[in-house]
Design a protein around this motif. Structure first.
Motif, PDB file in Angstrom:
ATOM      1  N   PRO A   1       0.836  -1.198   0.000  1.00 42.93           N
ATOM      2  CA  PRO A   1       0.000   0.000   0.000  1.00 42.93           C
ATOM      3  C   PRO A   1       0.878   1.259   0.000  1.00 42.93           C
ATOM      4  N   GLU A   2       0.386   2.334  -0.583  1.00 44.34           N
ATOM      5  CA  GLU A   2       1.178   3.548  -0.811  1.00 44.34           C
ATOM      6  C   GLU A   2       1.909   4.061   0.428  1.00 44.34           C
ATOM      7  N   ALA A   3       1.228   4.239   1.538  1.00 52.04           N
ATOM      8  CA  ALA A   3       1.867   4.786   2.743  1.00 52.04           C
ATOM      9  C   ALA A   3       2.970   3.861   3.257  1.00 52.04           C
ATOM     10  N   ILE A   4       2.737   2.582   3.197  1.00 56.25           N
ATOM     11  CA  ILE A   4       3.741   1.604   3.643  1.00 56.25           C
ATOM     12  C   ILE A   4       4.912   1.591   2.668  1.00 56.25           C
ATOM     13  N   ARG A   5       4.620   1.654   1.382  1.00 52.91           N
ATOM     14  CA  ARG A   5       5.667   1.666   0.358  1.00 52.91           C
ATOM     15  C   ARG A   5       6.589   2.868   0.544  1.00 52.91           C
ATOM     16  N   GLN A   6       6.007   4.035   0.790  1.00 54.05           N
ATOM     17  CA  GLN A   6       6.820   5.241   0.974  1.00 54.05           C
ATOM     18  C   GLN A   6       7.754   5.097   2.167  1.00 54.05           C
ATOM     19  N   GLN A   7       7.249   4.573   3.272  1.00 51.03           N
ATOM     20  CA  GLN A   7       8.093   4.400   4.450  1.00 51.03           C
ATOM     21  C   GLN A   7       9.160   3.340   4.201  1.00 51.03           C
ATOM     22  N   ALA A   8       8.812   2.273   3.509  1.00 52.20           N
ATOM     23  CA  ALA A   8       9.792   1.236   3.187  1.00 52.20           C
ATOM     24  C   ALA A   8      10.911   1.820   2.318  1.00 52.20           C
ATOM     25  N   GLU A   9      10.553   2.652   1.363  1.00 48.45           N
ATOM     26  CA  GLU A   9      11.558   3.299   0.515  1.00 48.45           C
ATOM     27  C   GLU A   9      12.450   4.222   1.342  1.00 48.45           C
ATOM     28  N   ASN A  10      11.869   4.927   2.310  1.00 51.73           N
ATOM     29  CA  ASN A  10      12.665   5.787   3.192  1.00 51.73           C
ATOM     30  C   ASN A  10      13.657   4.957   4.001  1.00 51.73           C
ATOM     31  N   LEU A  11      13.207   3.834   4.508  1.00 51.87           N
ATOM     32  CA  LEU A  11      14.091   2.970   5.285  1.00 51.87           C
ATOM     33  C   LEU A  11      15.210   2.398   4.413  1.00 51.87           C
ATOM     34  N   LEU A  12      14.891   2.005   3.203  1.00 54.97           N
ATOM     35  CA  LEU A  12      15.919   1.516   2.280  1.00 54.97           C
ATOM     36  C   LEU A  12      16.947   2.604   1.983  1.00 54.97           C
ATOM     37  N   ALA A  13      16.465   3.826   1.796  1.00 56.60           N
ATOM     38  CA  ALA A  13      17.381   4.942   1.535  1.00 56.60           C
ATOM     39  C   ALA A  13      18.303   5.173   2.725  1.00 56.60           C
ATOM     40  N   GLU A  14      17.780   5.051   3.943  1.00 58.24           N
ATOM     41  CA  GLU A  14      18.613   5.192   5.139  1.00 58.24           C
ATOM     42  C   GLU A  14      19.713   4.139   5.167  1.00 58.24           C
ATOM     43  N   ILE A  15      19.361   2.921   4.821  1.00 56.36           N
ATOM     44  CA  ILE A  15      20.357   1.844   4.791  1.00 56.36           C
ATOM     45  C   ILE A  15      21.428   2.177   3.759  1.00 56.36           C
ATOM     46  N   HIS A  16      21.020   2.618   2.575  1.00 56.33           N
ATOM     47  CA  HIS A  16      21.970   2.941   1.508  1.00 56.33           C
ATOM     48  C   HIS A  16      22.872   4.116   1.882  1.00 56.33           C
ATOM     49  N   ARG A  17      22.359   5.064   2.667  1.00 55.18           N
ATOM     50  CA  ARG A  17      23.136   6.244   3.067  1.00 55.18           C
ATOM     51  C   ARG A  17      24.036   6.001   4.269  1.00 55.18           C
ATOM     52  N   ALA A  18      23.861   4.902   4.954  1.00 52.28           N
ATOM     53  CA  ALA A  18      24.618   4.651   6.181  1.00 52.28           C
ATOM     54  C   ALA A  18      26.117   4.792   5.900  1.00 52.28           C
ATOM     55  N   GLY A  19      26.765   5.647   6.673  1.00 49.89           N
ATOM     56  CA  GLY A  19      28.177   5.905   6.473  1.00 49.89           C
ATOM     57  C   GLY A  19      29.088   5.052   7.331  1.00 49.89           C
ATOM     58  N   SER A  20      28.512   4.219   8.161  1.00 52.27           N
ATOM     59  CA  SER A  20      29.320   3.325   8.997  1.00 52.27           C
ATOM     60  C   SER A  20      28.569   2.015   9.174  1.00 52.27           C
TER      61      SER A  20
ATOM     62  N   GLN B   1      15.922  -0.953  12.461  1.00 51.85           N
ATOM     63  CA  GLN B   1      14.701  -0.144  12.386  1.00 51.85           C
ATOM     64  C   GLN B   1      13.755  -0.701  11.316  1.00 51.85           C
ATOM     65  N   ALA B   2      14.314  -1.118  10.211  1.00 51.50           N
ATOM     66  CA  ALA B   2      13.499  -1.699   9.145  1.00 51.50           C
ATOM     67  C   ALA B   2      12.833  -2.986   9.621  1.00 51.50           C
ATOM     68  N   TYR B   3      13.580  -3.792  10.366  1.00 52.75           N
ATOM     69  CA  TYR B   3      13.018  -5.033  10.901  1.00 52.75           C
ATOM     70  C   TYR B   3      11.855  -4.723  11.849  1.00 52.75           C
ATOM     71  N   GLY B   4      12.030  -3.746  12.724  1.00 50.26           N
ATOM     72  CA  GLY B   4      10.954  -3.360  13.639  1.00 50.26           C
ATOM     73  C   GLY B   4       9.735  -2.838  12.900  1.00 50.26           C
ATOM     74  N   PHE B   5       9.967  -2.101  11.830  1.00 53.17           N
ATOM     75  CA  PHE B   5       8.882  -1.593  10.994  1.00 53.17           C
ATOM     76  C   PHE B   5       8.064  -2.756  10.435  1.00 53.17           C
ATOM     77  N   VAL B   6       8.747  -3.755   9.907  1.00 45.68           N
ATOM     78  CA  VAL B   6       8.063  -4.919   9.324  1.00 45.68           C
ATOM     79  C   VAL B   6       7.284  -5.664  10.406  1.00 45.68           C
TER      80      VAL B   6
END
Length: 80
Positions: free
Chosen positions: A9-28, A38-43
């Motif tokens: 669903p749209e709202a869930i998809r948007q948050q999932a994409e945000n979480l994926l972006a956070e993982i991709h941006r992680a600098g450490s 956090q993504a696991y807790g979201f799921v």
């Protein structure tokens, strides 16, 4: 993007994409692990609240896990 994400669903998809972006941006490695957790807790929250089915939750969790593992591999060799 990904069939797992696209089928949500749209709202869930948007948050999932945000979480994926956070993982991709992680600098450490610590930030990557934190973002993956956090993504696991979201799921887990979505499944418990009935927002997605257990099967969708499993597929989404696997997608987050693979993304986190890939980010950790990149960080372990010193790439940005």
């Amino acid at each position: 993007m990904n069939a797992v994400i696209d089928g949500l669903p749209e709202a869930i998809r948007q948050q999932a994409e945000n979480l994926l972006a956070e993982i991709h941006r992680a600098g450490s490695m610590i930030l990557a692990i934190k973002s993956g957790a956090q993504a696991y807790g979201f799921v887990q929250g979505l499944v418990c609240a009935g927002g997605i089915s257990a099967e969708q939750g499993e597929a989404l969790s696997e997608h987050f896990d693979k993304t986190t593992e890939n980010r950790l591999k990149i960080l372990s060799v010193g790439l940005p």
